[in-house]
Design a protein around this motif. Sequence first.
Motif, mmCIF file in Angstrom:
data_model
loop_
_atom_site.group_PDB
_atom_site.id
_atom_site.type_symbol
_atom_site.label_atom_id
_atom_site.label_comp_id
_atom_site.label_asym_id
_atom_site.label_seq_id
_atom_site.Cartn_x
_atom_site.Cartn_y
_atom_site.Cartn_z
ATOM 1 N N GLN A 1 -39.809 -18.396 42.767
ATOM 2 C CA GLN A 1 -40.462 -17.101 42.549
ATOM 3 C C GLN A 1 -41.841 -17.344 41.964
ATOM 4 O OE1 GLN A 1 -37.855 -15.701 38.991
ATOM 5 N NE2 GLN A 1 -39.961 -15.277 38.410
ATOM 6 N N ASP B 1 -34.788 -10.868 36.534
ATOM 7 C CA ASP B 1 -34.243 -9.511 36.599
ATOM 8 C C ASP B 1 -32.728 -9.487 36.389
ATOM 9 O OD1 ASP B 1 -36.767 -8.139 37.564
ATOM 10 O OD2 ASP B 1 -36.499 -9.674 39.097
ATOM 11 N N PHE C 1 -26.602 -7.127 36.171
ATOM 12 C CA PHE C 1 -25.234 -6.770 35.757
ATOM 13 C C PHE C 1 -24.909 -7.487 34.450
ATOM 14 C CE2 PHE C 1 -20.598 -7.776 35.838
ATOM 15 C CZ PHE C 1 -20.112 -6.476 35.784
ATOM 16 N N ARG D 1 -20.673 -13.686 44.216
ATOM 17 C CA ARG D 1 -21.461 -14.802 44.757
ATOM 18 C C ARG D 1 -20.578 -15.705 45.605
ATOM 19 N NH1 ARG D 1 -26.439 -14.485 41.980
ATOM 20 N NH2 ARG D 1 -26.243 -13.418 39.988
ATOM 21 N N GLU E 1 -25.619 -11.343 34.628
ATOM 22 C CA GLU E 1 -25.967 -11.735 36.001
ATOM 23 C C GLU E 1 -27.417 -11.353 36.235
ATOM 24 O OE1 GLU E 1 -24.071 -12.849 38.708
ATOM 25 O OE2 GLU E 1 -21.975 -12.336 38.271
ATOM 26 N N ILE F 1 -38.342 -12.041 41.431
ATOM 27 C CA ILE F 1 -37.657 -11.945 42.720
ATOM 28 C C ILE F 1 -37.549 -10.501 43.213
ATOM 29 C CG2 ILE F 1 -35.445 -12.344 43.899
ATOM 30 C CD1 ILE F 1 -35.111 -14.837 42.071
ATOM 31 N N VAL F 2 -37.173 -9.583 42.322
ATOM 32 C CA VAL F 2 -36.974 -8.194 42.758
ATOM 33 C C VAL F 2 -38.285 -7.586 43.262
ATOM 34 C CG1 VAL F 2 -36.399 -5.871 41.962
ATOM 35 C CG2 VAL F 2 -34.924 -7.796 41.348
ATOM 36 N N ARG G 1 -21.171 -2.650 40.011
ATOM 37 C CA ARG G 1 -22.333 -3.526 39.935
ATOM 38 C C ARG G 1 -21.992 -5.011 39.883
ATOM 39 N NH1 ARG G 1 -27.447 -2.343 38.488
ATOM 40 N NH2 ARG G 1 -28.028 -0.167 38.677
ATOM 41 N N VAL G 2 -20.708 -5.327 39.813
ATOM 42 C CA VAL G 2 -20.351 -6.743 39.668
ATOM 43 C C VAL G 2 -20.834 -7.526 40.895
ATOM 44 C CG1 VAL G 2 -18.014 -6.625 40.667
ATOM 45 C CG2 VAL G 2 -18.537 -8.308 38.898
ATOM 46 N N ILE G 3 -21.413 -8.683 40.639
ATOM 47 C CA ILE G 3 -22.011 -9.484 41.701
ATOM 48 C C ILE G 3 -20.964 -10.456 42.249
ATOM 49 C CG2 ILE G 3 -23.874 -11.090 42.285
ATOM 50 C CD1 ILE G 3 -25.035 -8.500 41.298
ATOM 51 N N VAL H 1 -13.672 -11.796 40.479
ATOM 52 C CA VAL H 1 -14.827 -12.356 39.777
ATOM 53 C C VAL H 1 -14.415 -12.682 38.348
ATOM 54 C CG1 VAL H 1 -17.214 -11.972 39.049
ATOM 55 C CG2 VAL H 1 -16.411 -11.008 41.213
ATOM 56 N N ARG H 2 -14.526 -13.943 37.967
ATOM 57 C CA ARG H 2 -14.137 -14.403 36.637
ATOM 58 C C ARG H 2 -12.732 -13.920 36.262
ATOM 59 N NH1 ARG H 2 -19.683 -13.536 36.499
ATOM 60 N NH2 ARG H 2 -19.483 -11.343 35.990
ATOM 61 N N ARG I 1 -11.004 -11.455 37.263
ATOM 62 C CA ARG I 1 -10.695 -10.029 37.301
ATOM 63 C C ARG I 1 -10.938 -9.483 38.708
ATOM 64 N NH1 ARG I 1 -13.726 -6.731 32.739
ATOM 65 N NH2 ARG I 1 -13.406 -8.607 31.523
ATOM 66 N N PHE J 1 -27.495 -9.660 44.398
ATOM 67 C CA PHE J 1 -27.985 -8.302 44.202
ATOM 68 C C PHE J 1 -28.979 -8.002 45.315
ATOM 69 C CE2 PHE J 1 -31.146 -5.386 42.351
ATOM 70 C CZ PHE J 1 -30.320 -4.356 41.956
#
Lengths: 130, 373
Positions: free
Chosen positions: B36, A39, A42, B301, A62, B41-42, B297-299, B350-351, B353, B322
């Motif tokens: 999974q 899934d 992003f 981690r 992502e 997973i979702v 929406r940026v993850i 993140v990266r 930014r 997420f």
Amino acid sequence: MAKKKKSDLLYTQEHEWVSVEDDVATCGISDYAQQQLGDVVFVELPEVGKTVAQSEEIAVVESVKAASDIYAPISGEVIEVNDALEDEPGLVNGDPTGEGWFFRLRIENPEELEGLMDEDAYQDYVEGLD
Amino acid sequence: MTTDQFDSLKRTPLHALHEELGGKMVPFAGYSMPVQYSAGIVQEHLHTRAAATLFDVSHMGQVRVDGGDFVAAFETLVPGDLEALTLGRMRYTFFTNDAAGILDDLMVTRFEDHLFVVVNAACKDADLRHMEARLGGRATVSPLEDRALLALQGPKAVDVMARLVGDDIRAMPFLSMAQMNIGGIPALVSRSGYTGEDGFEMSIAANEAERLARQLLDQDEVEPAGLGARDSLRLEAGLCLYGNDLDERTTPVEAGLAWSISKRRREGGGFPGAEVVQRQLREGVKRKRVGIRPEGRVIAREHVEIVNAAGARVGEITSGGFGPTVGGPVAMGYVESDQAQVGLDLGIVVRGRQHPAKVVKMPFVELGYYRGN
């Protein structure tokens, strides 16, 4: 250069696809890639106007599992990005070679296209990976 | 990962079933485990919050501690109040080192003649050595090698269990454990889990694991889920993952887990690092674990840098991803204590930014634990 039909996708070993129309290449990731990622939640897209060299990191996708780099399948200037992915990153899973496209490049060096795989060659390549 | 490395991985008693169900097997803590199944997973995460999910957690360490004054002896290893536990009740606690750093987090259940302890897979060998060394013969430590551990999690888990063992189980208290028969299989069942939902964990003989798993999967409500969903579920529930959110350099007070240390244990001490815990409770800590909600929406981690409004580093994300139920990115991490107020605007890098993020209260979802009727 002979004009290609839009359905003729070319692929990289890194699982990006390219669809060429005149001097513009629409790019995304393959169905195999989206399946491997799971899934998608992003997508970090490049800025319009950016110039990239072939194989350079150009975007990040992502998934729930991890972040993966996306490489420029060919050299060129980014002329458009798929803003729809911002709100609906799941398009990459649902329609990876259609509505889930990532960006469009103005093709700098058409010869680079000759190094990419056609659909049949890519399917053989993917089968060899499993 | 080469084939050789895969061959050296340990397998749980459900390995063949995982492969039959289409589990995507990955190495985890020395075991080959499903990350999974085909649903992804979702879907596995959302199904757990809506119905019931079966997880194989047989990689975790199950240990029996008995002999001598086993309760008092074990209390010298952990800050948890075991004397206050009534029989058949379980508690969350930690092995601490002399600096109050957390060596592992664990669940302990008290029975009349022993303690039943469940520890993390990645730590279990070190935990056994630690227990042996620190108990020094005051109690006997026996790893239960031939046991499997299954977790049935979700709001409908109780309906499934009631169908299989009888309606009495509906009133089973949260964090209690009892021996019962599930379709003829003897099982040590607790009302507990790691998802933020109501649910049960079942310790059974390894050779009965597949029969029990199939029986549970045969129920309409139940689908299998892997480690991926287990991680996103616990993250949304605000629960710590050892190795990410807790480690030897982190104390229970910094981790915001001082609630697990009773007044008697705080005052009396008698566990490794007690003076450090007492001092931190008195004087405060330099850094604290907080929930972080990235905007957009940026993850974020693990290891992502947390910065203040001026862009200066104030901490680091230790778990993030997420959150399928939240529908966006969620994270936790450690920040300097003066940056830990709920509602504070911070940034995550993140990266390269910087993106806006907020300190938020955890859990990120409403917990579904059974609290009685």
